[in-house]
Write a protein that holds these residues in place. Structure first.
Motif, PDB file in Angstrom:
ATOM      1  N   LYS A 616       6.143  -0.894 -10.544  1.00 11.85           N
ATOM      2  CA  LYS A 616       6.006  -1.641  -9.304  1.00 11.85           C
ATOM      3  C   LYS A 616       4.859  -2.636  -9.397  1.00 11.85           C
ATOM      4  CE  LYS A 616       7.625   2.179  -6.368  1.00 11.85           C
ATOM      5  NZ  LYS A 616       7.252   3.087  -5.251  1.00 11.85           N
ATOM      6  N   LEU A 617       4.995  -3.725  -8.662  1.00  9.16           N
ATOM      7  CA  LEU A 617       3.888  -4.667  -8.565  1.00  9.16           C
ATOM      8  C   LEU A 617       2.728  -4.006  -7.827  1.00  9.16           C
ATOM      9  CD1 LEU A 617       5.723  -7.959  -7.533  1.00  9.16           C
ATOM     10  CD2 LEU A 617       4.484  -7.595  -9.667  1.00  9.16           C
ATOM     11  N   PRO A 618       1.476  -4.315  -8.191  1.00 11.12           N
ATOM     12  CA  PRO A 618       0.346  -3.831  -7.409  1.00 11.12           C
ATOM     13  C   PRO A 618       0.462  -4.293  -5.958  1.00 11.12           C
ATOM     14  CG  PRO A 618      -0.406  -4.725  -9.491  1.00 11.12           C
ATOM     15  CD  PRO A 618       1.043  -5.078  -9.378  1.00 11.12           C
ATOM     16  N   VAL A 619      -0.040  -3.493  -5.057  1.00 15.11           N
ATOM     17  CA  VAL A 619       0.042  -3.808  -3.633  1.00 15.11           C
ATOM     18  C   VAL A 619      -1.341  -4.199  -3.121  1.00 15.11           C
ATOM     19  CG1 VAL A 619       0.506  -2.884  -1.321  1.00 15.11           C
ATOM     20  CG2 VAL A 619       2.001  -2.281  -3.243  1.00 15.11           C
ATOM     21  N   LEU A 620      -1.433  -5.332  -2.447  1.00 20.78           N
ATOM     22  CA  LEU A 620      -2.665  -5.772  -1.804  1.00 20.78           C
ATOM     23  C   LEU A 620      -2.505  -5.525  -0.308  1.00 20.78           C
ATOM     24  CD1 LEU A 620      -5.428  -7.115  -2.118  1.00 20.78           C
ATOM     25  CD2 LEU A 620      -4.314  -9.331  -1.848  1.00 20.78           C
ATOM     26  N   LEU A 621      -3.234  -4.541   0.200  1.00 23.79           N
ATOM     27  CA  LEU A 621      -3.096  -4.135   1.597  1.00 23.79           C
ATOM     28  C   LEU A 621      -4.293  -4.666   2.372  1.00 23.79           C
ATOM     29  CD1 LEU A 621      -1.794  -0.613   2.594  1.00 23.79           C
ATOM     30  CD2 LEU A 621      -3.069  -2.087   4.150  1.00 23.79           C
ATOM     31  N   GLU A 622      -4.074  -5.768   3.080  1.00 24.06           N
ATOM     32  CA  GLU A 622      -5.159  -6.451   3.775  1.00 24.06           C
ATOM     33  C   GLU A 622      -5.302  -5.907   5.199  1.00 24.06           C
ATOM     34  OE1 GLU A 622      -5.533 -10.763   1.742  1.00 24.06           O
ATOM     35  OE2 GLU A 622      -3.889 -10.571   3.172  1.00 24.06           O
ATOM     36  N   THR A 623      -6.469  -5.373   5.504  1.00 23.19           N
ATOM     37  CA  THR A 623      -6.774  -4.884   6.846  1.00 23.19           C
ATOM     38  C   THR A 623      -8.003  -5.618   7.376  1.00 23.19           C
ATOM     39  OG1 THR A 623      -8.101  -3.102   5.902  1.00 23.19           O
ATOM     40  CG2 THR A 623      -5.814  -2.594   6.430  1.00 23.19           C
ATOM     41  N   ASP A 624      -8.148  -5.607   8.696  1.00 27.68           N
ATOM     42  CA  ASP A 624      -9.234  -6.382   9.317  1.00 27.68           C
ATOM     43  C   ASP A 624     -10.587  -5.699   9.218  1.00 27.68           C
ATOM     44  OD1 ASP A 624      -7.441  -8.352  10.044  1.00 27.68           O
ATOM     45  OD2 ASP A 624      -6.981  -7.399  11.968  1.00 27.68           O
ATOM     46  N   ASN A 625     -10.583  -4.365   9.188  1.00 27.10           N
ATOM     47  CA  ASN A 625     -11.864  -3.654   9.223  1.00 27.10           C
ATOM     48  C   ASN A 625     -11.730  -2.279   8.579  1.00 27.10           C
ATOM     49  OD1 ASN A 625     -10.832  -1.812  11.326  1.00 27.10           O
ATOM     50  ND2 ASN A 625     -10.924  -3.670  12.611  1.00 27.10           N
ATOM     51  N   GLN A 626     -12.845  -1.572   8.485  1.00 25.79           N
ATOM     52  CA  GLN A 626     -12.889  -0.251   7.843  1.00 25.79           C
ATOM     53  C   GLN A 626     -11.983   0.754   8.547  1.00 25.79           C
ATOM     54  OE1 GLN A 626     -14.731   1.143   5.272  1.00 25.79           O
ATOM     55  NE2 GLN A 626     -15.813  -0.689   4.591  1.00 25.79           N
ATOM     56  N   ASP A 627     -12.032   0.775   9.890  1.00 23.52           N
ATOM     57  CA  ASP A 627     -11.235   1.752  10.628  1.00 23.52           C
ATOM     58  C   ASP A 627      -9.751   1.586  10.351  1.00 23.52           C
ATOM     59  OD1 ASP A 627     -13.534   2.788  11.695  1.00 23.52           O
ATOM     60  OD2 ASP A 627     -13.419   1.633  13.559  1.00 23.52           O
ATOM     61  N   LEU A 734      -0.801   0.824  -8.312  1.00 23.40           N
ATOM     62  CA  LEU A 734      -2.119   0.355  -7.895  1.00 23.40           C
ATOM     63  C   LEU A 734      -2.014  -0.227  -6.491  1.00 23.40           C
ATOM     64  CD1 LEU A 734      -5.114  -0.531  -8.404  1.00 23.40           C
ATOM     65  CD2 LEU A 734      -4.178  -2.618  -9.449  1.00 23.40           C
ATOM     66  N   THR A 735      -2.838   0.286  -5.584  1.00 23.09           N
ATOM     67  CA  THR A 735      -2.903  -0.244  -4.219  1.00 23.09           C
ATOM     68  C   THR A 735      -4.346  -0.617  -3.919  1.00 23.09           C
ATOM     69  OG1 THR A 735      -1.094   1.208  -3.528  1.00 23.09           O
ATOM     70  CG2 THR A 735      -2.418   0.208  -1.792  1.00 23.09           C
ATOM     71  N   ILE A 736      -4.529  -1.849  -3.422  1.00 27.70           N
ATOM     72  CA  ILE A 736      -5.876  -2.357  -3.164  1.00 27.70           C
ATOM     73  C   ILE A 736      -6.052  -2.579  -1.670  1.00 27.70           C
ATOM     74  CG2 ILE A 736      -7.517  -4.216  -3.653  1.00 27.70           C
ATOM     75  CD1 ILE A 736      -5.923  -4.750  -6.237  1.00 27.70           C
ATOM     76  N   PHE A 737      -7.083  -1.937  -1.090  1.00 23.08           N
ATOM     77  CA  PHE A 737      -7.426  -2.100   0.317  1.00 23.08           C
ATOM     78  C   PHE A 737      -8.590  -3.081   0.430  1.00 23.08           C
ATOM     79  CE2 PHE A 737      -5.394   1.957  -0.129  1.00 23.08           C
ATOM     80  CZ  PHE A 737      -4.677   2.163   1.034  1.00 23.08           C
ATOM     81  N   THR A 738      -8.488  -4.039   1.370  1.00 27.50           N
ATOM     82  CA  THR A 738      -9.549  -5.053   1.482  1.00 27.50           C
ATOM     83  C   THR A 738     -10.536  -4.770   2.607  1.00 27.50           C
ATOM     84  OG1 THR A 738      -8.160  -6.446   2.887  1.00 27.50           O
ATOM     85  CG2 THR A 738      -8.088  -6.849   0.500  1.00 27.50           C
TER      86      THR A 738
END
Length: 758
Positions: A616-627, A734-738
């Motif tokens: 699978k392609l790596p996933v970039l999971l963009e969120t606004d804040n820590q919570d 691979l999943t990346i949280f921003t």
């Protein structure tokens, strides 16, 4: 008529039966040997040295020595039996992984290849060790006319068949005939397997590029490779190969294997035993240095998280990590040879017995044509003789006579064989006086034997003060910075502490002053993660073991310190010897998608080839804040746990503080499910790991959740390197949280290289 697979399955069963038979036989022999060993050990206490006459003394001493040698032989036999049983235990479920058929001098041969050799009751080979010369036909040759090198020279053969097996619990899972070492499908099938908390033995997946490293004949070797290219595997397999090839004279204890930290040492701890070798501990250089300087606490700041995150370190300590100061030590030692080092008074209970001025005078009386360490040996002999004379004088003093009077009656009363005559009493008084005085002088004699009449702390500070400004300025260190650093060293010495960089130079200085004897005699030295191993450390090892073969491996893309490297200084570290170099550019750890994604994070272009293993392609999971990020991560973890997957998952955050904050944010039920790795002394025990980036180096996981990759956390060139290290830990997903604005390093990655989620 049976199919080829059925025939092969029958051979597997026959081989396992032979393994079982040998195992049972060895266990019986082991029980007998242990019983004999126990009895012999109990007899050791009964062995007595007889002092009646010279003849009786020498006879009894010889008997005792022979008894000791017999015990040693039996111990070695037990040790060999235990090692063989471990190999057989590994082979029982998977006795071999390949078969070769070949024709040599008109005779057809069929051989199976496994982690260790196996013979039947008639001594016919059933399985050959993968390290045997003829096994190289499997790794290097294609079908047809070829040759292999043995002890007696080259042999021409016709290779007729190369067959690969995947065997689990005695059952053939798959088998395939090929002309290459491994077919792509076969290799990918093995690489697709899940990871574990210990590094896997991949001897069955050795590629030609790795085989060339393993069997290379050069004395010194350097392997540079990208993340997941099998550097560490090849290095460990080379360890096993060298021990096997030199087994007639090489003791495994003569092999030194260095790793970056304890966590990584534990991770690779099962590889060598699974390759048929044991008794080769993996250790950190810090532990090694502690053994050389047992009186000091060694502090390794280079491995601490702060340096990993910033990529910066004290310029003075960086200078000490290079080779300028070790090279200057020769000149410094020559400059103090005539006058001698800084000596200390020899004291007992605060009373000076021999003043340092007298010691210097005796040193200067020694032959000035000799090097300092030899003059120090002569001085040591002189001091011991002087102490002997002082002890004779001390024995005549009143306090000694009083001490003898206090104990003589009790000694006589407790010795039923004592014949009470005036002559015997005089002898006893003399012996007791000598014993009392010897006990008082014992710490002093020990100091002299250990060359502790030299003030090494002051000598090291004097060495630091003697460093020319030209050396300081060449590494951008100002005199003021150097003076401040020397002051810090002085404070640490008072606490019996040394930074690792100072410890290396301190020990090198000691070795210039007196003859240092190191218990372990290394013939081969292996250094993993060489990017974190300083040139000065190699210099020390080269001085201790000038005849040893050195093997380095590492990934300079993961280098976290901006100092001189082994690679850039290799010609100066090995001025008269070749260091053969290899480069591994194919990543076997990660899927093609993860490898491609990670390659975009490198500051400079690097030749990287991905395996054909699709994912699978790596996933970039963009969120606004820590919570919001915690909610998304919790959902992912819950989903993973519900699948009851065998995958090992790592949540990797940039820093330990980030890990601590994330752990506190997770619900209690999720905290229970994961293991928070906070120090290098922790061992990986659970399926889900929370770990800071600096401890994740060298490790691999089926699935990685990369935490908090926002612009605040990742914006500097050092951050880019850390980000690369973190992404290359993932094997399958691979999943990346921003948790905020995405790092510009990730924004620079082409959108086709990942999937984006909001």
């Amino acid at each position: 008529m049976k199919t080829e697979r059925q025939l092969e399955q029958g051979h597997v069963a026959e081989t396992i039966a032979i393994i079982d038979n040998e195992t049972q036989l060895l266990k019986k022999q082991q029980q007998v040997a242990q019983s004999i060993m126990k009895e012999a050990s109990s007899q050791t206490g009964e062995q007595q040295i007889r002092f009646g006459s010279d003849e009786a003394f020498y006879e009894s001493a010889m008997d005792y020595r022979l008894h000791e040698q017999e015990l040693l032989i039996r111990y070695k036999t037990l040790e060999a039996q235990e090692k063989r049983l471990k190999a057989l235990d590994i082979m029982e479920g998977n006795p071999y992984f390949a078969r070769i058929d070949f024709t040599e001098e008109a005779e057809q041969e069929k051989l199976y290849i496994g982690i260790a050799s196996l013979r039947d009751t008639k001594e016919n080979p059933v399985v050959i060790d993968w390290r045997a010369p003829i096994a190289n036909l499997y790794y290097e040759s294609e079908l047809g006319e070829t040759s292999y090198e043995a002890v007696d020279g080259w042999h021409d053969v016709s290779l007729d068949l190369k067959r690969q097996f995947k065997i689990r619990d005695g059952e053939i899972q798959s088998m395939v005939d090929t002309s290459d070492t491994l077919t792509d499908d076969f290799l990918l099938d093995i690489l697709d397997e899940t990871s574990s908390d210990k590094m896997k033995n991949i001897v069955s997946t050795i590629q030609k590029s790795q085989n060339a490293i393993i069997r290379d004949k050069h004395k010194h070797l350097m392997v540079q490779g990208i993340a997941g290219s099998g550097k560490t595997s090849a290095l460990l397999q080379r360890v096993a190969y060298i021990i096997y090839s030199n087994r007639k004279w090489l003791d495994p204890e003569q092999v030194l294997l260095f790793s970056p930290n304890h966590l990584f040492s534990d991770y690779i701890s099962t590889v060598l035993p699974s390759l048929g070798e044991s008794g080769i501990p993996t250790e950190t250089f810090q532990i090694f240095l502690r053994r050389l300087l047992p009186q000091y606490t060694i502090i390794n700041e280079m491995q601490q998280e702060e340096n990993f995150l910033t990529g910066k370190e004290n310029k003075s300590n960086r200078l000490k990590s290079g080779i300028s100061l070790p090279a200057f030590l020769d000149k410094y030692a020559a400059s103090i040879t005539e006058l001698g080092p800084l000596f200390s008074d020899l004291k007992i209970s605060g009373e000076t017995i021999i003043p340092k001025e007298k010691i210097r005078f005796w040193y200067q009386e020694t032959n000035d044509q000799l090097p300092m360490y030899q003059r120090m040996q002569l001085l040591q002999t002189k001091l011991l003789k002087k102490i002997g004379g002082l002890q004779k004088d001390e024995a005549k003093k009143d306090w000694v006579k009083a001490a003898v009077e206090a104990v003589i009656d009790e000694v006589v009363a407790n010795d039923p064989n004592f014949e009470d005559t005036e002559q015997n009493e005089r002898k006893l008084r003399r012996k007791l006086a000598q014993k009392i005085v010897a006990e008082r002088f014992k710490p002093l004699v020990r100091k002299i034997h250990r060359y502790r009449f030299i003030n090494y702390g002051k000598q090291y500070l004097h060495f630091l003060q003697s460093v020319p400004q030209s050396i300081l300025l060449a590494r951008n260190v100002s005199p003021a910075e150097w003076a401040q650093n020397s002051g810090e060293v002085k404070q640490r010495l008072r606490q019996k502490e040394l930074l690792q960089e100072d410890g290396v130079l301190f020990f090198l200085l000691m070795s210039k002053i007196y003859p240092v004897d190191v218990y372990q005699k290394a013939r081969f030295i292996f250094i993993d993660e060489m990017q974190d191993f300083s040139p000065s450390q190699v210099w020390l090892l080269r001085n201790l073991y000038p005849r040893a073969g050195f093997n380095f491996c590492g990934d300079l893309n993961q280098k976290v310190f901006d100092n001189e490297t082994i690679v850039t200084l290799i010609d100066q570290l090995f001025p008269d010897q070749e260091v053969h170099q290899f480069e591994l550019t194919t990543s076997y750890r990660s899927t093609k998608q993860i490898t491609d994604f990670s390659s975009f994070l490198l500051a400079e272009e690097s030749p990287i080839e991905a395996t054909a293993r699709d994912g699978k392609l790596p996933v970039l999971l963009e969120t606004d804040n820590q919570d919001a990020g915690v909610l998304q991560l919790s959902a992912k973890l819950t989903e993973f746990l519900q699948k009851n997957s065998y995958w090992r998952t790592a949540i990797i955050a940039k820093s330990l503080a980030d890990c601590q904050a994330l752990y506190r944010s997770l619900a209690e039920d999720l905290q229970v499910e994961l293991q928070f790795i906070e120090t290098e002394d922790d061992f990986m025990k659970k399926q889900i790991i929370l770990i800071p980036a600096y401890l994740a180096k060298g490790l691999e996981f089926d699935q990685v959740f990369l935490w908090d990759a926002n612009e605040t956390n990742f914006n500097s060139p050092q951050d880019q390197l850390i980000l690369y290290t973190m992404t290359t830990r993932a094997m399958h997903e691979l999943t990346i949280f921003t948790n905020g604005p995405t790092s510009h390093f990730l924004q620079a990655v082409p959108e086709t290289a990942y999937l984006q989620e909001d």
